[in-house]
Design a protein around this motif. Structure first.
Motif, PDB file in Angstrom:
ATOM      1  N   ALA A  68       0.835  -1.200   0.000  1.00  0.00           N
ATOM      2  CA  ALA A  68       0.000   0.000   0.000  1.00  0.00           C
ATOM      3  C   ALA A  68       0.870   1.251   0.000  1.00  0.00           C
ATOM      4  CB  ALA A  68      -0.925  -0.001   1.215  1.00  0.00           C
ATOM      5  N   GLN A  69       1.965   1.213   0.765  1.00  0.00           N
ATOM      6  CA  GLN A  69       2.884   2.353   0.746  1.00  0.00           C
ATOM      7  C   GLN A  69       3.676   2.402  -0.560  1.00  0.00           C
ATOM      8  OE1 GLN A  69       5.076   3.582   4.250  1.00  0.00           O
ATOM      9  NE2 GLN A  69       4.188   1.896   5.407  1.00  0.00           N
ATOM     10  N   ALA A  70       4.109   1.235  -1.026  1.00  0.00           N
ATOM     11  CA  ALA A  70       4.896   1.193  -2.256  1.00  0.00           C
ATOM     12  C   ALA A  70       4.095   1.741  -3.437  1.00  0.00           C
ATOM     13  CB  ALA A  70       5.343  -0.234  -2.543  1.00  0.00           C
ATOM     14  N   ARG A  78      10.008   5.887 -11.860  1.00  0.00           N
ATOM     15  CA  ARG A  78      10.249   4.730 -10.987  1.00  0.00           C
ATOM     16  C   ARG A  78       9.030   3.809 -11.054  1.00  0.00           C
ATOM     17  NH1 ARG A  78      14.330   5.410  -6.982  1.00  0.00           N
ATOM     18  NH2 ARG A  78      15.272   7.482  -6.962  1.00  0.00           N
ATOM     19  N   PRO A  79       8.911   3.008 -12.077  1.00  0.00           N
ATOM     20  CA  PRO A  79       7.686   2.218 -12.276  1.00  0.00           C
ATOM     21  C   PRO A  79       7.694   0.845 -11.621  1.00  0.00           C
ATOM     22  CG  PRO A  79       9.089   2.025 -14.203  1.00  0.00           C
ATOM     23  CD  PRO A  79       9.804   2.925 -13.258  1.00  0.00           C
ATOM     24  N   GLY A  80       8.804   0.423 -11.000  1.00  0.00           N
ATOM     25  CA  GLY A  80       8.896  -0.955 -10.528  1.00  0.00           C
ATOM     26  C   GLY A  80       8.996  -1.091  -9.021  1.00  0.00           C
ATOM     27  N   VAL A  81       8.454  -2.210  -8.503  1.00  0.00           N
ATOM     28  CA  VAL A  81       8.579  -2.592  -7.098  1.00  0.00           C
ATOM     29  C   VAL A  81       9.145  -4.013  -7.068  1.00  0.00           C
ATOM     30  CG1 VAL A  81       7.358  -3.089  -4.938  1.00  0.00           C
ATOM     31  CG2 VAL A  81       6.681  -1.121  -6.330  1.00  0.00           C
ATOM     32  N   ILE A  82      10.237  -4.211  -6.324  1.00  0.00           N
ATOM     33  CA  ILE A  82      10.884  -5.514  -6.218  1.00  0.00           C
ATOM     34  C   ILE A  82      10.383  -6.227  -4.956  1.00  0.00           C
ATOM     35  CG2 ILE A  82      13.072  -6.751  -6.095  1.00  0.00           C
ATOM     36  CD1 ILE A  82      12.822  -5.209  -8.644  1.00  0.00           C
ATOM     37  N   PHE A  83       9.927  -7.472  -5.123  1.00  0.00           N
ATOM     38  CA  PHE A  83       9.519  -8.288  -3.974  1.00  0.00           C
ATOM     39  C   PHE A  83      10.495  -9.448  -3.844  1.00  0.00           C
ATOM     40  CE2 PHE A  83       6.896 -11.864  -2.257  1.00  0.00           C
ATOM     41  CZ  PHE A  83       6.773 -11.356  -0.973  1.00  0.00           C
ATOM     42  N   LEU A  84      11.264  -9.454  -2.741  1.00  0.00           N
ATOM     43  CA  LEU A  84      12.290 -10.465  -2.500  1.00  0.00           C
ATOM     44  C   LEU A  84      11.779 -11.486  -1.488  1.00  0.00           C
ATOM     45  CD1 LEU A  84      15.350  -8.061  -2.098  1.00  0.00           C
ATOM     46  CD2 LEU A  84      14.793  -9.419  -4.104  1.00  0.00           C
ATOM     47  N   PRO A 108      -0.252  -5.307 -11.299  1.00  0.00           N
ATOM     48  CA  PRO A 108       0.644  -6.449 -11.067  1.00  0.00           C
ATOM     49  C   PRO A 108       1.885  -6.430 -11.940  1.00  0.00           C
ATOM     50  CG  PRO A 108      -1.649  -7.172 -11.244  1.00  0.00           C
ATOM     51  CD  PRO A 108      -1.617  -5.729 -11.647  1.00  0.00           C
ATOM     52  N   ALA A 109       1.797  -5.778 -13.103  1.00  0.00           N
ATOM     53  CA  ALA A 109       2.961  -5.705 -13.990  1.00  0.00           C
ATOM     54  C   ALA A 109       4.090  -4.885 -13.381  1.00  0.00           C
ATOM     55  CB  ALA A 109       2.555  -5.109 -15.330  1.00  0.00           C
ATOM     56  N   ALA A 110       3.781  -4.067 -12.367  1.00  0.00           N
ATOM     57  CA  ALA A 110       4.806  -3.250 -11.717  1.00  0.00           C
ATOM     58  C   ALA A 110       5.583  -4.029 -10.671  1.00  0.00           C
ATOM     59  CB  ALA A 110       4.172  -2.020 -11.069  1.00  0.00           C
ATOM     60  N   LEU A 111       5.096  -5.224 -10.310  1.00  0.00           N
ATOM     61  CA  LEU A 111       5.708  -6.005  -9.243  1.00  0.00           C
ATOM     62  C   LEU A 111       6.620  -7.085  -9.830  1.00  0.00           C
ATOM     63  CD1 LEU A 111       5.683  -6.237  -6.133  1.00  0.00           C
ATOM     64  CD2 LEU A 111       3.946  -8.018  -6.386  1.00  0.00           C
ATOM     65  N   ILE A 112       7.871  -7.072  -9.430  1.00  0.00           N
ATOM     66  CA  ILE A 112       8.869  -8.028  -9.906  1.00  0.00           C
ATOM     67  C   ILE A 112       9.196  -8.983  -8.761  1.00  0.00           C
ATOM     68  CG2 ILE A 112      11.185  -8.308 -10.858  1.00  0.00           C
ATOM     69  CD1 ILE A 112      10.916  -5.393 -11.867  1.00  0.00           C
ATOM     70  N   LEU A 113       8.966 -10.281  -8.967  1.00  0.00           N
ATOM     71  CA  LEU A 113       9.213 -11.285  -7.937  1.00  0.00           C
ATOM     72  C   LEU A 113      10.622 -11.850  -8.099  1.00  0.00           C
ATOM     73  CD1 LEU A 113       5.816 -13.234  -8.057  1.00  0.00           C
ATOM     74  CD2 LEU A 113       6.390 -11.181  -6.750  1.00  0.00           C
ATOM     75  N   VAL A 114      11.361 -11.883  -6.995  1.00  0.00           N
ATOM     76  CA  VAL A 114      12.725 -12.410  -6.998  1.00  0.00           C
ATOM     77  C   VAL A 114      12.856 -13.408  -5.852  1.00  0.00           C
ATOM     78  CG1 VAL A 114      15.183 -11.878  -6.803  1.00  0.00           C
ATOM     79  CG2 VAL A 114      13.640 -10.248  -7.927  1.00  0.00           C
ATOM     80  N   ARG A 115      13.321 -14.620  -6.168  1.00  0.00           N
ATOM     81  CA  ARG A 115      13.533 -15.639  -5.147  1.00  0.00           C
ATOM     82  C   ARG A 115      15.019 -15.914  -5.007  1.00  0.00           C
ATOM     83  NH1 ARG A 115       8.816 -20.164  -6.380  1.00  0.00           N
ATOM     84  NH2 ARG A 115       7.028 -18.784  -6.057  1.00  0.00           N
ATOM     85  N   VAL A 116      15.476 -16.005  -3.760  1.00  0.00           N
ATOM     86  CA  VAL A 116      16.900 -16.241  -3.483  1.00  0.00           C
ATOM     87  C   VAL A 116      17.023 -17.407  -2.510  1.00  0.00           C
ATOM     88  CG1 VAL A 116      17.566 -13.849  -3.905  1.00  0.00           C
ATOM     89  CG2 VAL A 116      16.838 -14.537  -1.624  1.00  0.00           C
ATOM     90  N   VAL A 135      13.513   1.666  -9.747  1.00  0.00           N
ATOM     91  CA  VAL A 135      12.835   0.960  -8.654  1.00  0.00           C
ATOM     92  C   VAL A 135      12.276   1.965  -7.655  1.00  0.00           C
ATOM     93  CG1 VAL A 135      13.115  -0.672  -6.744  1.00  0.00           C
ATOM     94  CG2 VAL A 135      14.269  -1.085  -8.925  1.00  0.00           C
ATOM     95  N   ALA A 136      10.978   1.872  -7.393  1.00  0.00           N
ATOM     96  CA  ALA A 136      10.334   2.763  -6.428  1.00  0.00           C
ATOM     97  C   ALA A 136      10.465   2.243  -5.003  1.00  0.00           C
ATOM     98  CB  ALA A 136       8.854   2.936  -6.779  1.00  0.00           C
ATOM     99  N   ALA A 137      10.434   0.904  -4.836  1.00  0.00           N
ATOM    100  CA  ALA A 137      10.485   0.325  -3.500  1.00  0.00           C
ATOM    101  C   ALA A 137      10.965  -1.117  -3.587  1.00  0.00           C
ATOM    102  CB  ALA A 137       9.118   0.378  -2.821  1.00  0.00           C
ATOM    103  N   VAL A 138      11.555  -1.576  -2.494  1.00  0.00           N
ATOM    104  CA  VAL A 138      11.985  -2.960  -2.358  1.00  0.00           C
ATOM    105  C   VAL A 138      11.285  -3.539  -1.135  1.00  0.00           C
ATOM    106  CG1 VAL A 138      13.918  -4.532  -1.976  1.00  0.00           C
ATOM    107  CG2 VAL A 138      14.240  -2.480  -3.380  1.00  0.00           C
ATOM    108  N   VAL A 139      10.574  -4.650  -1.315  1.00  0.00           N
ATOM    109  CA  VAL A 139       9.914  -5.346  -0.211  1.00  0.00           C
ATOM    110  C   VAL A 139      10.646  -6.662  -0.012  1.00  0.00           C
ATOM    111  CG1 VAL A 139       7.761  -6.314   0.666  1.00  0.00           C
ATOM    112  CG2 VAL A 139       7.713  -4.274  -0.804  1.00  0.00           C
ATOM    113  N   ALA A 140      11.260  -6.838   1.158  1.00  0.00           N
ATOM    114  CA  ALA A 140      12.051  -8.036   1.450  1.00  0.00           C
ATOM    115  C   ALA A 140      11.359  -8.838   2.545  1.00  0.00           C
ATOM    116  CB  ALA A 140      13.461  -7.655   1.873  1.00  0.00           C
ATOM    117  N   ASP A 141      10.942 -10.044   2.220  1.00  0.00           N
ATOM    118  CA  ASP A 141      10.231 -10.911   3.158  1.00  0.00           C
ATOM    119  C   ASP A 141      11.254 -11.775   3.902  1.00  0.00           C
ATOM    120  OD1 ASP A 141       8.357 -12.389   4.491  1.00  0.00           O
ATOM    121  OD2 ASP A 141       7.109 -12.769   2.742  1.00  0.00           O
TER     122      ASP A 141
END
Length: 267
Positions: A68-70, A78-84, A108-116, A135-141
């Motif tokens: 919601a903040q992102a 800055r069109p992208g949000v990274i979800f780690l 949903p196209a703005a959200l990039i999923l990254v698995r490590v 990148v507008a924001a990085v969300v790290a789980d």
């Protein structure tokens, strides 16, 4: 020079260097926070935020609060949000749901999923993402406590975030707290949904309860009952919960079934 005196001088020197390093970033970050009495603060980019929830089953609420903040940070430049996320954690904590994002006005196209594979790679990926101006924001789980995510690591993220203007949201679980250089630390829990018009027994718009546990940028301890408006997060006054309404609250349009990851339209 005695050993004790030398250690004290070294400790004082470290504190001085840390203060010099932190001060410009902190002053810059303060300019990105707008406070309006009684309302949830408007938080700009360049902040490191920790979002804690006591139980892992509340992962969806924590992720929703971060996204919601992102959403408010996304712009043309800055069109992208990274979800780690750690590999395998999606089985336990779930993944962002495309049609749900659409219903909240998040593309949903703005959200990039990254698995490590581990937290070390996750922190490296977060720092690399902060170096990208798109990148507008990085969300790290962060699925579980990790020794590598110490004060030094969080300070690196904090300084990089302030320098780049990209916000970082660390999703954490449990009641333990470690020393951190995060600008803001939240304790989040889901709250009963708002009343649905014409059907009091049906679930209505989502609600969160956000408690500010630590805020270098906000000199107060506070708690907000939050809902969703067309402009993003909005505070709900407890005295108004009988009505359970926010002006312009919630996107009410239906989500097309064909967005449901290939499910039949009758599903």
């Amino acid at each position: 020079m005695g050993s004790t005196d030398r250690q004290q001088r070294l400790a004082a020197l470290r504190d001085t260097i840390a203060d010099i390093e932190r001060r410009p970033a902190l002053l810059e970050a303060r300019s990105r926070v707008e406070l309006t009495p009684g309302d949830f603060p408007v938080l700009g980019g360049g902040l490191l935020q920790e979002i804690f929830t006591d139980e892992r089953r509340n992962a969806g609420a924590a992720l929703g609060f971060a996204l919601a903040q992102a959403r408010g940070l996304i712009e043309a430049a800055r069109p992208g949000v990274i979800f780690l996320q750690l590999a395998g954690e999606s089985q336990k904590l779930g993944l962002p749901y495309g049609p749900g994002l659409v219903s909240f006005g998040f593309d949903p196209a703005a959200l990039i999923l990254v698995r490590v594979d581990d937290v070390k790679e996750l922190l490296w990926a977060a720092e690399q993402a902060l170096g990208c101006r798109a990148v507008a924001a990085v969300v790290a789980d962060i699925g579980a406590p990790a020794k590598i995510l110490d004060f030094t690591a969080s300070r690196r993220l904090s300084l990089r975030a302030a320098e780049s203007g990209t916000s970082v949201f660390l999703l954490r679980y449990g009641t333990g707290r470690e020393a951190s250089a995060a600008h803001l630390r939240w304790r989040l829990e889901p709250a009963p949904s708002a009343r649905k018009p014409f059907d009091d027994k049906a679930p209505g718009p989502v609600r969160w309860r956000a408690e500010l546990e630590r805020g270098v940028l906000i000199k107060q301890s506070a708690e907000w009952l939050l809902g969703w408006s067309k402009d993003g997060l909005a505070a709900v006054s407890p005295e108004r919960r009988g009505a359970q309404r926010i002006a312009d609250a919630a996107v009410s349009r239906a989500v097309p079934a064909q967005l449901g990851d290939g499910l039949p339209q009758t599903a």
